[in-house]
Design a protein around this motif. Sequence first.
Motif, PDB file in Angstrom:
ATOM      1  N   HIS A 186      13.890 -11.005  44.302  1.00 36.91           N
ATOM      2  CA  HIS A 186      14.240 -11.869  45.427  1.00 36.91           C
ATOM      3  C   HIS A 186      15.268 -12.915  45.004  1.00 36.91           C
ATOM      4  O   HIS A 186      16.282 -13.124  45.685  1.00 36.91           O
ATOM      5  CB  HIS A 186      12.994 -12.546  45.981  1.00 36.91           C
ATOM      6  N   LYS A 187      15.025 -13.551  43.859  1.00 34.34           N
ATOM      7  CA  LYS A 187      15.975 -14.564  43.400  1.00 34.34           C
ATOM      8  C   LYS A 187      17.286 -13.923  42.943  1.00 34.34           C
ATOM      9  O   LYS A 187      18.366 -14.505  43.136  1.00 34.34           O
ATOM     10  CB  LYS A 187      15.345 -15.414  42.298  1.00 34.34           C
ATOM     11  N   ALA A 188      17.186 -12.743  42.365  1.00 40.13           N
ATOM     12  CA  ALA A 188      18.408 -12.039  41.970  1.00 40.13           C
ATOM     13  C   ALA A 188      19.292 -11.763  43.179  1.00 40.13           C
ATOM     14  O   ALA A 188      20.517 -11.948  43.125  1.00 40.13           O
ATOM     15  CB  ALA A 188      18.050 -10.730  41.261  1.00 40.13           C
ATOM     16  N   ASP A 189      18.670 -11.348  44.270  1.00 40.20           N
ATOM     17  CA  ASP A 189      19.442 -11.079  45.483  1.00 40.20           C
ATOM     18  C   ASP A 189      20.097 -12.349  46.030  1.00 40.20           C
ATOM     19  O   ASP A 189      21.229 -12.312  46.540  1.00 40.20           O
ATOM     20  CB  ASP A 189      18.538 -10.462  46.551  1.00 40.20           C
ATOM     21  N   ARG A 190      19.412 -13.463  45.929  1.00 40.44           N
ATOM     22  CA  ARG A 190      20.002 -14.723  46.389  1.00 40.44           C
ATOM     23  C   ARG A 190      21.151 -15.163  45.472  1.00 40.44           C
ATOM     24  O   ARG A 190      22.149 -15.714  45.939  1.00 40.44           O
ATOM     25  CB  ARG A 190      18.933 -15.814  46.469  1.00 40.44           C
ATOM     26  N   LEU A 191      21.005 -14.922  44.185  1.00 34.57           N
ATOM     27  CA  LEU A 191      22.069 -15.295  43.255  1.00 34.57           C
ATOM     28  C   LEU A 191      23.358 -14.535  43.565  1.00 34.57           C
ATOM     29  O   LEU A 191      24.451 -15.112  43.540  1.00 34.57           O
ATOM     30  CB  LEU A 191      21.636 -15.030  41.812  1.00 34.57           C
ATOM     31  N   THR A 192      23.234 -13.255  43.849  1.00 35.02           N
ATOM     32  CA  THR A 192      24.432 -12.468  44.155  1.00 35.02           C
ATOM     33  C   THR A 192      24.892 -12.645  45.598  1.00 35.02           C
ATOM     34  O   THR A 192      26.090 -12.591  45.883  1.00 35.02           O
ATOM     35  CB  THR A 192      24.194 -10.973  43.878  1.00 35.02           C
ATOM     36  N   GLY A 193      23.951 -12.887  46.505  1.00 33.87           N
ATOM     37  CA  GLY A 193      24.314 -12.983  47.916  1.00 33.87           C
ATOM     38  C   GLY A 193      24.779 -14.358  48.345  1.00 33.87           C
ATOM     39  O   GLY A 193      25.566 -14.488  49.288  1.00 33.87           O
ATOM     40  N   GLU A 194      24.306 -15.419  47.654  1.00 27.75           N
ATOM     41  CA  GLU A 194      24.595 -16.784  48.096  1.00 27.75           C
ATOM     42  C   GLU A 194      25.333 -17.630  47.071  1.00 27.75           C
ATOM     43  O   GLU A 194      26.070 -18.545  47.454  1.00 27.75           O
ATOM     44  CB  GLU A 194      23.280 -17.500  48.449  1.00 27.75           C
ATOM     45  N   LEU A 195      25.131 -17.374  45.775  1.00 26.74           N
ATOM     46  CA  LEU A 195      25.610 -18.309  44.758  1.00 26.74           C
ATOM     47  C   LEU A 195      26.711 -17.744  43.869  1.00 26.74           C
ATOM     48  O   LEU A 195      27.044 -18.331  42.840  1.00 26.74           O
ATOM     49  CB  LEU A 195      24.433 -18.791  43.895  1.00 26.74           C
ATOM     50  N   GLY A 196      27.301 -16.632  44.255  1.00 31.24           N
ATOM     51  CA  GLY A 196      28.508 -16.159  43.601  1.00 31.24           C
ATOM     52  C   GLY A 196      28.338 -15.379  42.322  1.00 31.24           C
ATOM     53  O   GLY A 196      29.322 -15.119  41.618  1.00 31.24           O
ATOM     54  N   TYR A 197      27.110 -14.995  41.983  1.00 32.40           N
ATOM     55  CA  TYR A 197      26.918 -14.188  40.780  1.00 32.40           C
ATOM     56  C   TYR A 197      27.328 -12.737  41.048  1.00 32.40           C
ATOM     57  O   TYR A 197      27.083 -12.200  42.128  1.00 32.40           O
ATOM     58  CB  TYR A 197      25.455 -14.251  40.320  1.00 32.40           C
ATOM     59  N   ASP A 198      27.927 -12.098  40.038  1.00 30.00           N
ATOM     60  CA  ASP A 198      28.350 -10.708  40.162  1.00 30.00           C
ATOM     61  C   ASP A 198      27.233  -9.736  39.811  1.00 30.00           C
ATOM     62  O   ASP A 198      27.183  -8.626  40.344  1.00 30.00           O
ATOM     63  CB  ASP A 198      29.552 -10.441  39.242  1.00 30.00           C
ATOM     64  N   ALA A 199      26.372 -10.115  38.889  1.00 29.55           N
ATOM     65  CA  ALA A 199      25.289  -9.243  38.440  1.00 29.55           C
ATOM     66  C   ALA A 199      24.175 -10.119  37.890  1.00 29.55           C
ATOM     67  O   ALA A 199      24.399 -11.276  37.510  1.00 29.55           O
ATOM     68  CB  ALA A 199      25.772  -8.268  37.369  1.00 29.55           C
ATOM     69  N   VAL A 200      22.973  -9.534  37.848  1.00 32.33           N
ATOM     70  CA  VAL A 200      21.806 -10.288  37.395  1.00 32.33           C
ATOM     71  C   VAL A 200      20.981  -9.430  36.446  1.00 32.33           C
ATOM     72  O   VAL A 200      20.751  -8.241  36.693  1.00 32.33           O
ATOM     73  CB  VAL A 200      20.925 -10.746  38.581  1.00 32.33           C
ATOM     74  N   VAL A 201      20.545 -10.046  35.365  1.00 33.15           N
ATOM     75  CA  VAL A 201      19.626  -9.450  34.405  1.00 33.15           C
ATOM     76  C   VAL A 201      18.223  -9.923  34.762  1.00 33.15           C
ATOM     77  O   VAL A 201      17.998 -11.121  34.943  1.00 33.15           O
ATOM     78  CB  VAL A 201      19.994  -9.883  32.971  1.00 33.15           C
TER      79      VAL A 201
END
Length: 338
Positions: A186-201
């Motif tokens: 859930h937080k990974a999706d928010r990082l990429t969807g809202e906060l500009g991250y390209d990928a999440v580990v």
Amino acid sequence: MSLPATHREVRLAALPEGALTPGHFEVVTAPVPVPGPGQVLVRNRLMSVAAVMRPLALADPDTFGLPQLLHKTGEVMRGPALGEVLRAPGTELAPGTLVHHRAGWREYAVLDAARASPIDPEALPDPAAHLSQGFAAWLGVVRGAGVRRGDTVFVTGAAGGVGSLAGQFARLHGAERVIGSTGSRHKADRLTGELGYDAVVLRGAGPIEEQLRAAAPDGIDVLLDTVGGEQLRAALALARRNARFALVGALSAQLSDDASAPTGISTLALIARGVTLRGISAMDHQDAMPAYLREFGRALREGALTYPYTRLTGIGQAPRALCELVAGRHLGAVLVEL
């Protein structure tokens, strides 16, 4: 104005061994403190809760020189807060002034006037942003790692109060690819969807190094580390030549029962690749605060950056807020309105 005779404050009831629970704290009623000459009485309005506030014990606290992180059983907890000056005998602070200080976790606080910093209402569009961990994030990007155009950046603890802003600051300073780590999809999706991250580990979804290698097959130029441990080792394995590592936190140790636990890394790898490894603390860079406030305020007003936070109401919510934050329940900062 008339003052109540008593107020509420949160004290540490016991040092945690294992998971932190609200039972490690107690909300007590105490007399409203009285300021002496050169002191100010502040009515706290808003306080922040951060994972770094998890009570911890160090065998030799003087080794680290971080007394602000240590709490003794029976003491009132401490942390950043915004409050209104009510009385300030013998000082230049006028009643009604909004100040930033570190005597949170209580409804009223008395402190030396030098420890109460007046807030410029024009500096940031949202007063709550003065309680962000943006300064640590900005220092890691600007002074710790010197992020520049084209960099691939890895931010550990990307959904935390520091990480949720560090990735955005890295992008503003030219990073081409920004990768974060977090503990839930859930937080990974928010990082990429809202906060500009390209990928999440994702922690717990397999070895960090393998996931990071898939996200950054050509390696990383910058690490902004709030965690340490396995994630720091993985970053070193993927470090390009002359990579710059800024260490702004050590949550893998601080959230365990051994706050001074070391992380084993290869010094030969540091030398062979010319990696710069730098610990950075806001206490040592107060001269940078004006530049940070200008950039943070401008980015917030222009919509180039967002400040994610959760707000809870009532000092009685503070212990639960810290427990939930430590357990990974929130994204960004956690604030308590008093």
